[in-house]
Design a protein around this motif. Structure first.
Motif, mmCIF file in Angstrom:
data_model
loop_
_atom_site.group_PDB
_atom_site.id
_atom_site.type_symbol
_atom_site.label_atom_id
_atom_site.label_comp_id
_atom_site.label_asym_id
_atom_site.label_seq_id
_atom_site.Cartn_x
_atom_site.Cartn_y
_atom_site.Cartn_z
ATOM 1 N N PHE A 190 -7.719 -0.614 8.399
ATOM 2 C CA PHE A 190 -7.377 -1.328 7.168
ATOM 3 C C PHE A 190 -5.861 -1.299 6.942
ATOM 4 O O PHE A 190 -5.227 -2.320 6.680
ATOM 5 C CB PHE A 190 -8.115 -0.667 5.990
ATOM 6 C CG PHE A 190 -7.941 -1.366 4.672
ATOM 7 C CD1 PHE A 190 -7.819 -2.745 4.593
ATOM 8 C CD2 PHE A 190 -7.884 -0.629 3.492
ATOM 9 C CE1 PHE A 190 -7.656 -3.380 3.365
ATOM 10 C CE2 PHE A 190 -7.721 -1.251 2.266
ATOM 11 C CZ PHE A 190 -7.600 -2.625 2.205
ATOM 12 N N SER A 191 -5.302 -0.105 7.104
ATOM 13 C CA SER A 191 -3.864 0.080 6.956
ATOM 14 C C SER A 191 -3.109 -0.802 7.957
ATOM 15 O O SER A 191 -2.123 -1.468 7.629
ATOM 16 C CB SER A 191 -3.570 1.569 7.183
ATOM 17 O OG SER A 191 -2.261 1.787 7.526
ATOM 18 N N VAL A 248 -3.238 -4.507 6.889
ATOM 19 C CA VAL A 248 -2.302 -4.827 5.805
ATOM 20 C C VAL A 248 -0.871 -4.877 6.347
ATOM 21 O O VAL A 248 -0.095 -5.780 6.012
ATOM 22 C CB VAL A 248 -2.429 -3.812 4.642
ATOM 23 C CG1 VAL A 248 -1.391 -4.071 3.567
ATOM 24 C CG2 VAL A 248 -3.839 -3.856 4.052
ATOM 25 N N LEU A 249 -0.547 -3.920 7.213
ATOM 26 C CA LEU A 249 0.782 -3.927 7.838
ATOM 27 C C LEU A 249 1.001 -5.226 8.613
ATOM 28 O O LEU A 249 2.088 -5.817 8.561
ATOM 29 C CB LEU A 249 0.918 -2.714 8.771
ATOM 30 C CG LEU A 249 2.307 -2.463 9.370
ATOM 31 C CD1 LEU A 249 3.307 -2.104 8.276
ATOM 32 C CD2 LEU A 249 2.259 -1.340 10.407
ATOM 33 N N HIS A 261 -0.392 -8.131 7.971
ATOM 34 C CA HIS A 261 -0.220 -9.253 7.035
ATOM 35 C C HIS A 261 1.233 -9.376 6.567
ATOM 36 O O HIS A 261 1.771 -10.474 6.485
ATOM 37 C CB HIS A 261 -1.128 -9.097 5.809
ATOM 38 C CG HIS A 261 -2.588 -9.041 6.142
ATOM 39 N ND1 HIS A 261 -3.536 -8.621 5.247
ATOM 40 C CD2 HIS A 261 -3.259 -9.360 7.271
ATOM 41 C CE1 HIS A 261 -4.731 -8.679 5.818
ATOM 42 N NE2 HIS A 261 -4.579 -9.114 7.046
ATOM 43 N N VAL A 262 1.841 -8.234 6.242
ATOM 44 C CA VAL A 262 3.203 -8.308 5.695
ATOM 45 C C VAL A 262 4.281 -8.426 6.773
ATOM 46 O O VAL A 262 5.411 -8.790 6.468
ATOM 47 C CB VAL A 262 3.531 -7.122 4.737
ATOM 48 C CG1 VAL A 262 2.624 -7.137 3.521
ATOM 49 C CG2 VAL A 262 3.464 -5.775 5.440
ATOM 50 N N GLN A 289 -3.142 -17.387 1.473
ATOM 51 C CA GLN A 289 -4.468 -16.913 1.080
ATOM 52 C C GLN A 289 -4.640 -15.426 1.412
ATOM 53 O O GLN A 289 -5.157 -14.652 0.602
ATOM 54 C CB GLN A 289 -5.518 -17.736 1.821
ATOM 55 C CG GLN A 289 -6.901 -17.619 1.204
ATOM 56 C CD GLN A 289 -7.909 -18.506 1.924
ATOM 57 O OE1 GLN A 289 -7.691 -18.912 3.071
ATOM 58 N NE2 GLN A 289 -9.009 -18.801 1.269
ATOM 59 N N GLU A 339 -2.545 -13.510 -1.002
ATOM 60 C CA GLU A 339 -3.152 -13.544 -2.338
ATOM 61 C C GLU A 339 -4.339 -12.572 -2.385
ATOM 62 O O GLU A 339 -4.489 -11.805 -3.338
ATOM 63 C CB GLU A 339 -3.616 -14.971 -2.663
ATOM 64 C CG GLU A 339 -4.093 -15.114 -4.109
ATOM 65 C CD GLU A 339 -4.848 -16.411 -4.363
ATOM 66 O OE1 GLU A 339 -4.954 -17.253 -3.439
ATOM 67 O OE2 GLU A 339 -5.347 -16.572 -5.498
ATOM 68 N N ARG A 340 -5.150 -12.605 -1.339
ATOM 69 C CA ARG A 340 -6.329 -11.726 -1.291
ATOM 70 C C ARG A 340 -5.920 -10.254 -1.313
ATOM 71 O O ARG A 340 -6.580 -9.424 -1.927
ATOM 72 C CB ARG A 340 -7.144 -12.052 -0.034
ATOM 73 C CG ARG A 340 -8.404 -11.240 0.100
ATOM 74 C CD ARG A 340 -9.294 -11.739 1.224
ATOM 75 N NE ARG A 340 -10.475 -10.907 1.312
ATOM 76 C CZ ARG A 340 -10.616 -9.892 2.164
ATOM 77 N NH1 ARG A 340 -9.657 -9.615 3.032
ATOM 78 N NH2 ARG A 340 -11.708 -9.159 2.147
ATOM 79 N N ASP A 341 -4.812 -9.933 -0.662
ATOM 80 C CA ASP A 341 -4.313 -8.542 -0.655
ATOM 81 C C ASP A 341 -3.683 -8.139 -1.991
ATOM 82 O O ASP A 341 -3.326 -6.978 -2.178
ATOM 83 C CB ASP A 341 -3.237 -8.365 0.431
ATOM 84 C CG ASP A 341 -3.817 -8.322 1.840
ATOM 85 O OD1 ASP A 341 -5.042 -8.193 1.983
ATOM 86 O OD2 ASP A 341 -3.021 -8.409 2.795
ATOM 87 N N GLY A 342 -3.495 -9.117 -2.888
ATOM 88 C CA GLY A 342 -2.876 -8.797 -4.178
ATOM 89 C C GLY A 342 -1.353 -8.849 -4.156
ATOM 90 O O GLY A 342 -0.703 -8.348 -5.068
ATOM 91 N N PHE A 343 -0.777 -9.480 -3.136
ATOM 92 C CA PHE A 343 0.686 -9.565 -3.036
ATOM 93 C C PHE A 343 1.227 -10.851 -3.668
ATOM 94 O O PHE A 343 2.365 -10.887 -4.119
ATOM 95 C CB PHE A 343 1.147 -9.505 -1.570
ATOM 96 C CG PHE A 343 0.817 -8.205 -0.880
ATOM 97 C CD1 PHE A 343 0.998 -6.986 -1.532
ATOM 98 C CD2 PHE A 343 0.354 -8.189 0.430
ATOM 99 C CE1 PHE A 343 0.709 -5.782 -0.901
ATOM 100 C CE2 PHE A 343 0.055 -6.983 1.071
ATOM 101 C CZ PHE A 343 0.232 -5.784 0.410
ATOM 102 N N LEU A 370 3.080 -5.737 -7.003
ATOM 103 C CA LEU A 370 2.798 -5.104 -5.706
ATOM 104 C C LEU A 370 3.449 -5.889 -4.565
ATOM 105 O O LEU A 370 4.012 -5.324 -3.629
ATOM 106 C CB LEU A 370 1.275 -5.029 -5.505
ATOM 107 C CG LEU A 370 0.757 -4.266 -4.289
ATOM 108 C CD1 LEU A 370 1.101 -2.791 -4.390
ATOM 109 C CD2 LEU A 370 -0.755 -4.436 -4.140
ATOM 110 N N ALA A 420 6.299 -4.931 -1.656
ATOM 111 C CA ALA A 420 6.145 -5.215 -0.224
ATOM 112 C C ALA A 420 7.327 -6.051 0.270
ATOM 113 O O ALA A 420 7.947 -5.741 1.295
ATOM 114 C CB ALA A 420 4.839 -5.959 0.025
#
Lengths: 124, 124
Positions: free
Chosen positions: B17-18, B21-22, B24-25, B64, B67-71, B91, B95
Motif C-alpha cells: 500500500f505504501s 501511494v509512493l 502515485h505521487v 482520479q 483524488e481517490r488518495d485524498g490529495f 494532505l 505531498a
C-alpha cells in the motif's frame, strides 16, 4: 527576437534526464537499496537478504544504475573469495535521506489515504 | 513466544500500500500535476496545457488516482457549460511540497549525475 531552435530539444532532454534520475531513486528496489545503505555498507548477498524478495538480476541492475548515477560506490576487494561492498557516496546519501523522508511521510499518512480511498469508493 | 501468523501478510499489505501511494505521487504525470497545483487550482483543459504532452485519458486517470488518495479535490461547479476545478487538499499540499523539493534536489544535482555517468561509461 531570434528563434533559438535548439532550445526546445535541450529543455526536453533536461526534463527526460531529470525524470530518469527521479525514477532511479523512486523505483521499487531503488528506494529499498538507498534506505538500506543509509544504515551501513552491505555485501551483495547481505543486501539481497536485507531488501528481501528481490531477484539477483534485479538487485544487480538496481545497484548498477545507482552506481552509474554516482549514488552508490562499489568496492571490489582483491581477496579470495571475492568480496564486493556497496555503500552510499556523499551524493547518494543526500538522495537516500530525501527518499527516506518521503517514504516516512507516506507511511505516516497511510491512514488518511486509506480513509480517503474508502470514502471515494463508497460514493453513490 | 506466540507466533502471530497474520503478521507477515499485514506487513506485506502495508508495504504494498505504501509502495502504491509512493508510486502515485512519483509517477510521471503525478509529479507534474502535484507541482502545477501547488501554484493554484486549475481547470482540466488548463491543467492539460500546463502539464504538456499528456493525453486526456492519462491526465484523467492521474487526477482520479490522486483524488481517490485524498490529495486532489475535484470541484464540479453546477454551471453551463460545466466547469470542473482541481486543487490540492491539505494532505495533497504536503505531498506536493515534498515532491517539489525532491525534484528540485534532482535538478540541482543533474550535473553531478551526468559527470558520474560519463565517468562510469568511459571505464575500460
Amino acid at each position: 527576437m531570434e528563434v533559438r531552435t535548439t532550445e526546445v530539444p535541450d529543455v526536453d532532454r533536461f526534463c527526460r534526464f531529470s525524470r530518469a534520475v527521479l525514477e532511479h531513486v523512486t523505483s521499487r528496489w531503488g528506494v529499498l537499496v538507498l534506505i538500506a545503505l543509509l544504515e551501513r555498507s552491505y555485501r551483495f548477498s547481505e543486501l539481497r537478504r536485507r531488501v528481501g524478495d528481490v531477484s539477483e538480476k534485479m538487485l544487480a541492475q538496481t545497484l548498477q544504475t545507482l552506481e552509474r548515477d554516482g549514488f552508490v560506490h562499489r568496492d571490489a576487494k582483491p581477496v579470495i573469495p571475492p568480496r564486493v561492498d556497496y555503500s552510499l557516496t556523499p551524493l547518494g546519501r543526500e538522495a537516500a535521506e530525501r527518499i527516506w523522508e518521503l517514504t516516512r511521510w507516506v507511511e505516516a499518512r497511510l491512514d488518511q489515504v486509506a480513509t480517503a480511498q474508502e470514502s471515494y469508493d463508497g460514493r453513490p
